[in-house]
Design a protein around this motif. Structure first.
Motif, PDB file in Angstrom:
ATOM      1  N   THR A  33      44.984  44.203  42.236  1.00 50.46           N
ATOM      2  CA  THR A  33      44.519  44.254  43.431  1.00 50.46           C
ATOM      3  C   THR A  33      45.865  44.462  44.489  1.00 50.46           C
ATOM      4  N   ASP A  89      39.341  43.056  47.483  1.00 52.30           N
ATOM      5  CA  ASP A  89      38.707  41.838  47.131  1.00 52.30           C
ATOM      6  C   ASP A  89      38.029  41.252  48.487  1.00 52.30           C
ATOM      7  N   THR A 133      39.302  39.504  41.284  1.00 49.61           N
ATOM      8  CA  THR A 133      38.455  40.686  41.400  1.00 49.61           C
ATOM      9  C   THR A 133      37.059  40.305  40.774  1.00 49.61           C
ATOM     10  N   ASP A 192      39.467  49.807  42.418  1.00 47.25           N
ATOM     11  CA  ASP A 192      40.300  48.651  41.715  1.00 47.25           C
ATOM     12  C   ASP A 192      39.272  47.779  41.057  1.00 47.25           C
ATOM     13  N   THR A 193      39.669  47.719  39.764  1.00 46.00           N
ATOM     14  CA  THR A 193      38.578  46.958  38.892  1.00 46.00           C
ATOM     15  C   THR A 193      38.741  45.424  38.553  1.00 46.00           C
TER      16      THR A 193
HETATM   17 MG   LIG Z   1      42.009  42.226  41.268  1.00 43.00          MG
END
Ligand SMILES: [Mg+2]
Ligand SMILES: Nc1nc2c(ncn2[C@@H]2O[C@H](COP(=O)(O)OP(=O)(O)OP(=O)(O)O)[C@@H](O)[C@H]2O)c(=O)[nH]1
Length: 722
Positions: A29, A56, A67, A86-87
């Motif tokens: 993130t 987030d 996340t 963004d996982t």
């Molecule tokens: Mg993250």
């Protein structure tokens, strides 16, 4: 028109659909946040610990500092559009990673420069292998005490089994890490706190020797993997920069090696060269093979089965290839659905054709047509409206009401089913109940919406207790899901203790099991006679989740291996298929406690038909009842989910940690100590891990942590069947 088409095709070479993948806390993130800043998408750098990052944005992500949901954002760098996802890194949310990988063309895998290759990084690496997604590596956190690029690179080579191609040399260590030498273009990039971006400088004299050595190593490694580079290397003893860049691009796409960059996202160091590498080395939508699907657009019924095939591509031969051409018929795969204040947002990857505001498209999973009322470019929770999106792009649309993750949306005149992402079965469940009786219906609606958005959750009613049971991938997954319902719908909810999902399997089967299904009480009768051999499928319990064991394909298929050896047409092929379908029905509830049955091999060895009274339905019923009875007569065993746990704790607490693992029926598989920290790996039943986070914290005075990874199912000695 031709030039238009040419222009839109060539525009595709400027698109990168990119995922950021890694173990929890590696800095995905933060890297994303810095990318958004560097590309001018945002004007302020958010921090995870302040709860003000772009991706987030969910209130629980901000509160928990992790996340939970994959978030997509678009930005531009060097005239390239980068659609970035963004996982989450926590294992409970790995289905989000699967759904993202399914629609991505490339990924940046982030490594913690201190911890190196962590368990979940290894898992997402394998996931990316399965989806054939090319990667580059970013070794992050080089500013931290103990950060060691060489050790991380060695771990990449050993644990991931890939050739690391390091293209940078760090300048300074730990707190004194200020920049990198770019080995490809032979320049230094130095970041000074307070300045917006790097200053470019000549390579410092004291690093000259190291830089030459590392470039030579890079040339050699690339020459070994790439014929054109080898030719140049043999002729001149070096590989020139243009050849090197081209070779690194080819190698990245084939996966023969992985380009490694480094930096510190938190300190804003190394992000711009990472973006350059994304543009230079990762593929555009035109560089990846065209998508394949099946032309049959309507949900089909299996053998007298009645269930849709979920758009599965398995077993069908009418494959269709669609080029990433904006002028081709429209086809897109939905990878995420979210309810937002502005409506139901359906995020999708356009594989071919163009989707425009006002278009009517077909959802081949539901067979319904849907109207696209808006097309949006994604920016986490804020979106910019656009008129259209073309092949290769990742956007969200508003309008579709019934589409879910895995649905294909397409031109109604050219129906297509694209393969949906792999799914894994939920392993943990809790009973949930509205605290106030009048909220019961509201809770049911909220839960069904939740499941629509997250297909790795499931809701059912326990037939014995009448309770509503929510199942998911882990304790945290369920905790987050329940909390989301509480917050979004302001509901007071009571939650039961978490329980794991058991399975049943065979230890010893039966052969020659005869079953006759006869109903002849006037009217059309039913007659089916089957003889079955029932045996265990070898090695079900070893080391993989169901999805992994089957390569992410037809999960149900691995639970039952069915064959017919009947000769002389005594049971015609269509009836044999009906028996197989019946056997699959029987696997839903095993004899020990009504749990799903896995790992069964059934051979139909003989049988008989009746001229008038035999039908597919009769044989399906016979298959179901026969296998149910055969399983009851077999020796069965209860299986429970087990996970591989990696505990990190201060050395002085190792005794307490090991004792605790043993008390939880855990089997220690390894233990190493580095710099006062012990890392213990163990295989532990998931059921024993509920509440472990709190326990470990207290045993290690808050200094210990652990991560888990699914390790399949194992026999559950002494666990009551229900
Ligand atoms: Mg993250
Ligand atoms: N020292 C240092 N800390 C960093 C760096 N990058 C990230 N962090 C910190 O590491 C923590 C985790 O960072 P995140 O960006 O949330 O990590 P993540 O990979 O997104 O984590 P999940 O999404 O929960 O899997 C935060 O406290 C960051 O501030 C870095 O380069 N150096």
């Amino acid at each position: 028109m031709r030039t238009d088409r040419h222009r839109s095709l060539s525009a595709l070479t400027g698109v990168r659909n990119l995922g950021i993948l890694a173990h929890v806390d590696a800095g995905k993130t933060t890297v994303t946040e810095r990318i958004l800043y560097a590309t001018g998408t945002t004007y302020k750098r958010g921090e995870v610990h302040n709860g003000d990052t772009v991706t987030d944005f969910d209130s629980q992500e901000r509160d928990r500092g992790i996340t939970i949901f994959a978030a997509a954002v678009s930005c531009t760098w060097r005239d390239h559009r980068i659609n970035l996802i963004d996982t989450p890194g926590h294992v409970d949310f790995s289905a989000e990673v699967d759904r993202s990988l399914r629609v991505l063309d490339g990924a940046v895998v982030v490594f913690d420069g201190v911890a190196g290759v962590e368990p979940q990084t290894e898992s997402v690496w394998r996931q990316a292998d399965r989806y054939g997604v090319p990667r580059i590596a970013f070794v992050n956190k080089l500013d931290r005490a103990g950060a060691d690029l060489a050790a991380a690179v060695a771990a990449i080579r050993e644990r991931l089994g890939v050739v690391p191609l390091v293209v940078q040399v760090p300048i300074g260590r730990e707190d004194g890490f200020t920049g990198v030498v770019d080995l490809v273009r032979q320049r230094s990039l130095v970041w000074v706190d307070g300045r917006e971006t790097f200053a470019e400088e000549p390579v410092p004299d004291d690093l000259r020797h190291d830089v030459d050595r590392c470039r030579r190593q890079l040339d050699e490694a690339v020459a070994e993997l790439h014929p054109a580079a080898l030719e140049e290397y043999c002729a001149s003893g070096t590989v020139g920069t243009p050849t090197l860049v081209a070779a690194l691009r080819d190698i990245t796409r084939t996966g023969a090696g992985v380009v490694v960059l480094c930096g510190s996202a938190y300190r804003n160091r190394g992000v711009e060269p990472l973006l350059d590498a994304v543009v230079d080395y990762l593929p555009s939508p035109l560089d990846v093979p065209p998508v394949r699907g099946v032309a049959d657009g309507r949900p089909t019924n299996g053998v007298a089965d009645g269930r849709p095939t979920d758009g599965g591509v398995d077993g069908r031969t009418d494959g269709v290839v669609r080029a990433a051409d904006p002028a081709a018929p429209f086809a897109a795969l939905v990878f995420k659905v979210t309810s937002t204040a502005s409506g139901r947002l359906t995020a999708l990857r356009v594989y071919s054709g163009t989707v425009e505001k006002g278009a009517v498209v077909l959802d081949t999973a539901t067979g319904r047509t849907e109207r696209i009322s808006r097309v949006l470019r994604l920016r986490a929770d804020q979106h910019d409206e656009v008129d259209r999106a073309v092949a290769g792009d990742i956007v969200a649309v508003i309008g579709p009401k019934g589409s879910r993750a895995g649905s294909t949306l397409c031109d109604p005149g050219a129906p297509l089913v694209l393969e949906p992402p792999a799914t894994a079965d939920p392993v943990v469940s809790v009973a949930v109940e509205a605290r106030r009786g009048i909220d019961t219906d509201k809770l049911a609606t909220a839960l069904s919406r939740l499941v629509e958005e997250d297909p790795s959750l499931a809701v059912r009613t326990d037939p014995e207790t009448g309770q509503t049971v929510l199942s998911g991938m882990g304790e945290l997954h369920l905790e987050v899901a329940v909390e989301k319902v509480r917050r979004d719908h302001r509901l007071a909810i009571a939650v039961g203790r978490p329980r794991v999902a058991y399975r049943e399997t065979l230890v010893r089967g039966v052969s020659g099991f005869t079953y006759r299904h006869v109903k002849q009480d006037g009217g059309a009768g039913q007659y089916a006679h089957v003889v079955l051999d029932v045996a265990p499928v070898a090695d079900r319990s070893g080391g993989a989740t169901t999805a992994e064991a089957t390569g992410g394909g037809d999960v149900g298929g691995a639970d039952l291996v069915f064959a017919s050896t009947v000769v002389g047409g005594r049971v015609p092929a269509e009836y044999a298929r009906a028996v197989a379908a019946g056997c699959r029905d029987a696997l839903a509830e095993g004899p020990l406690g009504g749990h799903p049955v896995v790992g069964v091999r059934v051979t139909l060895t003989d049988g008989a038909t009746h001229v008038k009274d035999s039908s597919e339905l009769a044989f399906r019923t016979a298959g179901r009842l026969a296998l149910r009875a055969a399983l009851a007569a077999s020796e069965m065993v209860l299986l429970e989910p087990v996970v591989e746990v990696t505990v990190t704790a201060p050395e002085d607490s190792v005794g307490a940690v090991l004792g605790d693992v043993a008390a939880r029926r855990g089997r220690v598989t390894g233990s190493t100590t580095r710099a006062g920290t012990v890392v213990v790996t163990a295989t532990v039943p998931l059921a024993e891990l509920f509440g472990y986070a709190t326990r470990l914290r207290s045993r290690t005075q808050g200094r210990g942590g652990f991560t888990t990874r699914p390790a399949g199912y194992a026999p559950a000695p002494g666990v009551p069947a229900r």
